[in-house]
Write a protein that holds these residues in place. Structure first.
Motif, mmCIF file in Angstrom:
data_model
loop_
_atom_site.group_PDB
_atom_site.id
_atom_site.type_symbol
_atom_site.label_atom_id
_atom_site.label_comp_id
_atom_site.label_asym_id
_atom_site.label_seq_id
_atom_site.Cartn_x
_atom_site.Cartn_y
_atom_site.Cartn_z
ATOM 1 N N GLU A 107 -13.153 -67.128 -6.331
ATOM 2 C CA GLU A 107 -12.529 -68.124 -7.325
ATOM 3 C C GLU A 107 -11.544 -67.771 -8.421
ATOM 4 O OE1 GLU A 107 -15.668 -70.427 -9.100
ATOM 5 O OE2 GLU A 107 -16.899 -70.201 -7.343
ATOM 6 N N HIS A 108 -11.237 -66.040 -8.180
ATOM 7 C CA HIS A 108 -10.050 -65.692 -8.955
ATOM 8 C C HIS A 108 -8.914 -66.155 -8.664
ATOM 9 C CE1 HIS A 108 -7.497 -63.070 -10.753
ATOM 10 N NE2 HIS A 108 -8.464 -62.102 -11.109
ATOM 11 N N GLU A 109 -7.950 -66.404 -9.664
ATOM 12 C CA GLU A 109 -6.543 -67.423 -9.263
ATOM 13 C C GLU A 109 -5.946 -66.467 -8.210
ATOM 14 O OE1 GLU A 109 -3.401 -69.574 -9.546
ATOM 15 O OE2 GLU A 109 -5.353 -69.983 -10.224
ATOM 16 N N TRP A 110 -5.735 -65.088 -8.040
ATOM 17 C CA TRP A 110 -5.263 -64.393 -7.141
ATOM 18 C C TRP A 110 -5.633 -64.976 -5.598
ATOM 19 C CZ3 TRP A 110 -6.480 -58.735 -9.275
ATOM 20 C CH2 TRP A 110 -5.806 -58.392 -10.414
ATOM 21 N N PHE A 111 -7.071 -64.820 -5.320
ATOM 22 C CA PHE A 111 -7.467 -65.367 -4.275
ATOM 23 C C PHE A 111 -7.079 -66.799 -3.926
ATOM 24 C CE2 PHE A 111 -10.603 -66.783 -0.964
ATOM 25 C CZ PHE A 111 -10.227 -65.540 0.063
ATOM 26 N N GLN A 112 -7.169 -67.572 -4.829
ATOM 27 C CA GLN A 112 -6.929 -68.971 -4.814
ATOM 28 C C GLN A 112 -5.309 -69.249 -4.083
ATOM 29 O OE1 GLN A 112 -8.925 -71.744 -4.887
ATOM 30 N NE2 GLN A 112 -10.557 -70.133 -5.143
ATOM 31 N N GLN A 113 -4.615 -68.233 -4.912
ATOM 32 C CA GLN A 113 -3.222 -68.232 -4.335
ATOM 33 C C GLN A 113 -2.985 -67.490 -2.897
ATOM 34 O OE1 GLN A 113 -0.365 -69.137 -5.817
ATOM 35 N NE2 GLN A 113 -1.244 -70.178 -7.714
ATOM 36 N N SER A 114 -3.805 -66.174 -2.599
ATOM 37 C CA SER A 114 -3.637 -65.783 -1.497
ATOM 38 C C SER A 114 -3.866 -66.614 -0.136
ATOM 39 C CB SER A 114 -4.451 -64.471 -1.600
ATOM 40 O OG SER A 114 -4.601 -63.853 -0.458
ATOM 41 N N LYS A 115 -4.971 -67.339 -0.234
ATOM 42 C CA LYS A 115 -5.486 -68.091 0.858
ATOM 43 C C LYS A 115 -4.851 -69.436 1.025
ATOM 44 C CE LYS A 115 -9.178 -71.155 -1.040
ATOM 45 N NZ LYS A 115 -10.625 -71.389 -0.886
ATOM 46 N N SER A 116 -3.999 -69.668 -0.190
ATOM 47 C CA SER A 116 -3.032 -71.109 0.095
ATOM 48 C C SER A 116 -2.320 -71.016 1.262
ATOM 49 C CB SER A 116 -2.438 -71.457 -1.124
ATOM 50 O OG SER A 116 -1.209 -70.612 -1.452
ATOM 51 N N SER A 117 -1.275 -69.914 1.680
ATOM 52 C CA SER A 117 -0.329 -69.865 2.618
ATOM 53 C C SER A 117 -0.057 -68.467 2.831
ATOM 54 C CB SER A 117 0.832 -70.561 2.377
ATOM 55 O OG SER A 117 1.561 -69.906 1.467
ATOM 56 N N LYS A 118 0.275 -67.920 4.038
ATOM 57 C CA LYS A 118 0.715 -66.883 4.660
ATOM 58 C C LYS A 118 1.621 -66.108 3.902
ATOM 59 C CE LYS A 118 -1.281 -67.164 9.181
ATOM 60 N NZ LYS A 118 -0.930 -67.216 10.625
ATOM 61 N N GLU A 150 -14.636 -63.353 6.985
ATOM 62 C CA GLU A 150 -14.925 -64.761 6.981
ATOM 63 C C GLU A 150 -13.640 -65.557 7.350
ATOM 64 O OE1 GLU A 150 -17.203 -68.153 5.427
ATOM 65 O OE2 GLU A 150 -17.716 -66.149 6.036
ATOM 66 N N TYR A 151 -13.812 -66.655 8.075
ATOM 67 C CA TYR A 151 -12.678 -67.445 8.536
ATOM 68 C C TYR A 151 -12.362 -68.524 7.637
ATOM 69 C CZ TYR A 151 -10.029 -70.129 11.879
ATOM 70 O OH TYR A 151 -8.905 -70.742 12.554
ATOM 71 N N ASP A 152 -10.809 -68.525 7.453
ATOM 72 C CA ASP A 152 -10.573 -69.630 6.460
ATOM 73 C C ASP A 152 -9.479 -70.514 7.364
ATOM 74 O OD1 ASP A 152 -10.190 -70.245 3.622
ATOM 75 O OD2 ASP A 152 -8.184 -70.128 4.177
ATOM 76 N N GLU A 153 -9.859 -71.542 7.287
ATOM 77 C CA GLU A 153 -9.035 -72.642 8.251
ATOM 78 C C GLU A 153 -7.777 -73.073 7.734
ATOM 79 O OE1 GLU A 153 -11.543 -76.335 8.637
ATOM 80 O OE2 GLU A 153 -12.862 -75.124 10.310
ATOM 81 N N THR A 155 -5.481 -71.083 6.740
ATOM 82 C CA THR A 155 -4.337 -70.326 7.565
ATOM 83 C C THR A 155 -4.631 -69.689 8.731
ATOM 84 O OG1 THR A 155 -5.151 -68.336 6.102
ATOM 85 C CG2 THR A 155 -3.232 -69.677 5.181
ATOM 86 N N GLY A 156 -5.859 -69.873 8.967
ATOM 87 C CA GLY A 156 -6.294 -69.734 10.462
ATOM 88 C C GLY A 156 -6.576 -68.147 10.678
ATOM 89 N N GLU A 157 -6.897 -67.421 9.568
ATOM 90 C CA GLU A 157 -6.944 -66.067 9.672
ATOM 91 C C GLU A 157 -8.523 -65.666 8.908
ATOM 92 O OE1 GLU A 157 -2.614 -64.199 9.981
ATOM 93 O OE2 GLU A 157 -3.601 -63.776 8.112
ATOM 94 N N TYR A 158 -9.032 -64.494 9.002
ATOM 95 C CA TYR A 158 -10.180 -63.921 8.367
ATOM 96 C C TYR A 158 -9.772 -63.018 7.276
ATOM 97 C CZ TYR A 158 -12.469 -65.215 12.887
ATOM 98 O OH TYR A 158 -13.182 -65.603 13.897
ATOM 99 N N PHE A 159 -10.803 -63.363 6.163
ATOM 100 C CA PHE A 159 -10.354 -62.163 5.127
ATOM 101 C C PHE A 159 -11.542 -61.147 5.019
ATOM 102 C CE2 PHE A 159 -12.629 -65.843 3.004
ATOM 103 C CZ PHE A 159 -13.646 -65.296 2.058
ATOM 104 N N LEU A 160 -11.455 -60.221 4.543
ATOM 105 C CA LEU A 160 -12.419 -59.076 4.575
ATOM 106 C C LEU A 160 -13.433 -59.133 3.416
ATOM 107 C CD1 LEU A 160 -13.457 -56.253 5.878
ATOM 108 C CD2 LEU A 160 -12.163 -55.098 3.948
ATOM 109 N N HIS A 161 -14.534 -58.900 3.434
ATOM 110 C CA HIS A 161 -15.452 -58.850 2.387
ATOM 111 C C HIS A 161 -16.713 -58.029 2.681
ATOM 112 C CE1 HIS A 161 -18.674 -61.722 4.009
ATOM 113 N NE2 HIS A 161 -17.543 -62.225 4.597
ATOM 114 N N LEU A 162 -16.624 -56.729 1.967
ATOM 115 C CA LEU A 162 -17.658 -55.942 2.345
ATOM 116 C C LEU A 162 -18.987 -56.247 1.806
ATOM 117 C CD1 LEU A 162 -15.745 -52.356 1.839
ATOM 118 C CD2 LEU A 162 -16.356 -53.623 4.060
ATOM 119 N N PHE A 163 -19.137 -57.284 0.868
ATOM 120 C CA PHE A 163 -20.293 -57.711 0.207
ATOM 121 C C PHE A 163 -20.397 -59.314 0.442
ATOM 122 C CE2 PHE A 163 -19.102 -53.691 -1.832
ATOM 123 C CZ PHE A 163 -20.526 -53.105 -1.946
#
Length: 561
Positions: A107-118, A150-153, A155-163
């Motif tokens: 929910e951090h603004e960085w991630f909200q932006q990051s997942k919005s587009s490649k 975790e797959y994110d629809e 942008t059709g890519e996965y992001f890494l989460h060690l936790f």
């Protein structure tokens, strides 16, 4: 060896959610901490390590941060923080913040932006990969269960989460991201905080080729650990952090480092390397882990514990610095894990394990409630547990891998919620923690075990801790003396010496309810001895070359030639 204030300090960890609730909402808060500063000052500690108080959706109780420069609503306001910091400093107490920068909240603004587009400018603040044939980029398993991907629809890519999947990993390969982190650290240091405890900081450098993890027989996922623990650029990143964010301040820094070994510990804490002051290793807390890790605990041996501590004591001697701890917010209660929490031996064994730890070389950590002798909790229902790791283990391991009786045995012994039940301040309802409904139930033994009771008892564990802290301040040998183990093959007695010039201490701790005989090695010469501290009455006239120890007895002698 260089003498510094943080080597001579004793640190007290506060888990704010469970410490003291000032407004009756059932959740500990910053004003609640401020209220209890005189209590901590009376104990004699020097530094408070504050578990995260930043804004967070609380997927992992604050270790998922959505805004690094704001305070979580549950805990109060920035004004409350500033007041607490000012009052702590008035009491001579330093504040060490928790720094969680391996990952943020989704929910951090960085991630909200990051997942919005490649092509978003924040895309590379996180780690995104394509999968193949509908499969994640690697087979690694996450710390809280499931895949690390975790797959994110969108942008059709996965992001890494060690936790948790709500804790996406930050991409430390990105220099812009690193500067954001350093700027945030300077923000808090400029406010006047005194340093950082850094959450899983040895995970921030990954092997960017992302190889498959080795898969144990029957395991659902591969072990990614070798590819993200102590990674290829970790020392470069920590030296840059020191240069950019720490070097202009007189700070204390400790890195939480699962999977770190002694040789790596020397690199992280070496006095000329400009990385960190000390590290938390995990070797001793993994003792007794079974096939399913801590969830099917086995017996552990004192000789194994001694071997681990001795390896770190000797390994970092003159080359680094140790953190000393029995428990924290991620570990069960120290007395239940390392001592004996029965009514008969709880207090005496609590004093014994405190003696053993505080007499080693390194900076000791006291976890909130340890000083009043708090114990593990046994909730009857899984519904009473709050910890994401515990709930996920229950979901994933029962009934196919562990029976319900087996998983509850593991939960009762090792769940993180053992350390997270509210502090037991007095015998009133909810142990004096809150006027409301506590976010997690109070341990039912609060009427017998509470701060009010120990403060009224001059022979209590609280005043024993107070004396250990005072001894440390008055005796440089406890801080800087070399450590040498005695009787390393003994399965009941942990004995060692500390030596600084002509000053020598003899530390003897019985980790059993038996009455073993201690025999002083003939090569230890002295003409006189005095008892520095003990958890039973000791006859000063008793010869120390051979004597019988009482159950869980601890003695520290000063030997003079």
């Amino acid at each position: 060896m260089e003498k510094t204030w943080w080597k001579e300090s004793v640190i007290y960890q506060i888990y704010p959610r469970s410490f003291n609730d000032s407004n009756g909402d059932g959740i500990g808060d910053l004003k609640g901490i401020t209220e209890k500063l005189p209590y901590l000052s009376k104990l004699g500690i020097d530094v408070i390590w504050l578990s995260p108080v930043y804004k967070s959706p609380n997927d992992d109780n604050g270790y998922d941060i959505s805004d690094y420069r704001n305070i979580m609503d549950d805990f109060g306001t920035m004004e409350d923080f500033d007041e607490m910091l000012e009052e702590a400093h008035k009491h001579g107490l330093k504040i060490m913040m928790d720094l969680v920068v391996n990952h943020s909240s989704d929910e951090h603004e960085w991630f909200q932006q990051s997942k919005s587009s490649k092509d978003n400018p924040y895309r590379d603040y996180y780690i995104w990969k394509k999968g193949e044939n509908g499969q994640p980029p690697t087979n690694w398993g996450a710390a809280f269960g499931g895949s690390v991907w975790e797959y994110d629809e969108t942008t059709g890519e996965y992001f890494l989460h060690l936790f948790s999947k709500k804790q996406p990993d930050l991409n430390w390969e990105n220099p812009v991201l690193r500067q954001e982190v350093y700027e945030m650290m300077r923000y808090w240091l400029d406010k006047g905080i005194d340093g950082f405890r850094m959450d899983v900081v040895n995970f921030i450098s990954k092997d960017t080729s992302y190889p498959e993890g080795e898969k144990a027989e029957g395991a659902l996922y591969g072990n990614g650990g070798p590819h993200f623990m102590n990674g290829p650029r970790i020392h470069e990143f920590l030296q840059e952090m020191n240069r950019e964010a720490l070097s202009n301040y007189d700070t204390i820094t400790v890195g939480e480092m699962p999977g770190v070994n002694v040789e790596q510990g020397k690199l992280y804490t070496g006095e000329t390397r400009n990385e960190l002051n000390m590290v938390f290793h995990f070797e001793h807390v993994g003792l007794g882990d079974g096939k399913h890790g801590k969830w099917d605990p086995q017996e552990w041996k004192l000789t194994d514990l001694k071997e681990i501590f001795t390896k770190w004591q000797k390994g970092l001697e003159n080359e680094g610095w140790n953190s000393l701890y029995w428990s924290n917010h991620d570990q069960p209660r120290g007395i239940s894990r390392w001592g004996n929490d029965s009514d008969e031996y709880r207090v005496i064994s609590g004093k014994m394990i405190a003696t053993c730890l505080h007499m080693m070389q390194g900076t000791p950590y006291i976890y909130q409630g340890e000083e009043i002798g708090m114990t593990n909790v046994k909730f009857e229902s899984i519904e009473d547990y709050r910890d994401i790791e515990t709930l996920n283990a229950y979901r994933d391991l029962t009934p196919n891998f562990l029976s319900y009786d087996e998983i509850f045995k593991g939960i009762y012994e090792r769940s993180r919620d053992n350390a997270r039940t509210p502090i037991q301040w007095d015998a009133s309802e909810n142990a004096g923690f809150t006027d409301g409904t506590p976010w997690i139930n109070v341990n039912s033994n609060y009427k017998e075990i509470n701060a009010e009771a120990v403060l009224a008892d001059k022979d209590s564990i609280f005043y024993y801790y107070q004396k250990l802290i005072q001894l440390r301040k008055k005796n440089e040998v406890i801080v800087y003396g070399t450590y040498d183990i005695l009787h390393e093959d003994d399965e009941q007695i942990y004995a060692f010496t500390r030596t600084l010039g002509e000053d020598k201490l003899l530390v003897i701790c019985n980790f059993s309810e038996d009455t073993p005989e201690f025999v002083l090695p003939k090569n230890i010469e002295f003409s006189a001895n005095e008892v520095l501290i003990s958890n039973y009455h000791v006859d000063e006239a008793q010869a120390i070359d051979r004597f019988t120890l009482k159950p869980y007895e601890a003695r520290v002698y000063r030997l003079t030639k």
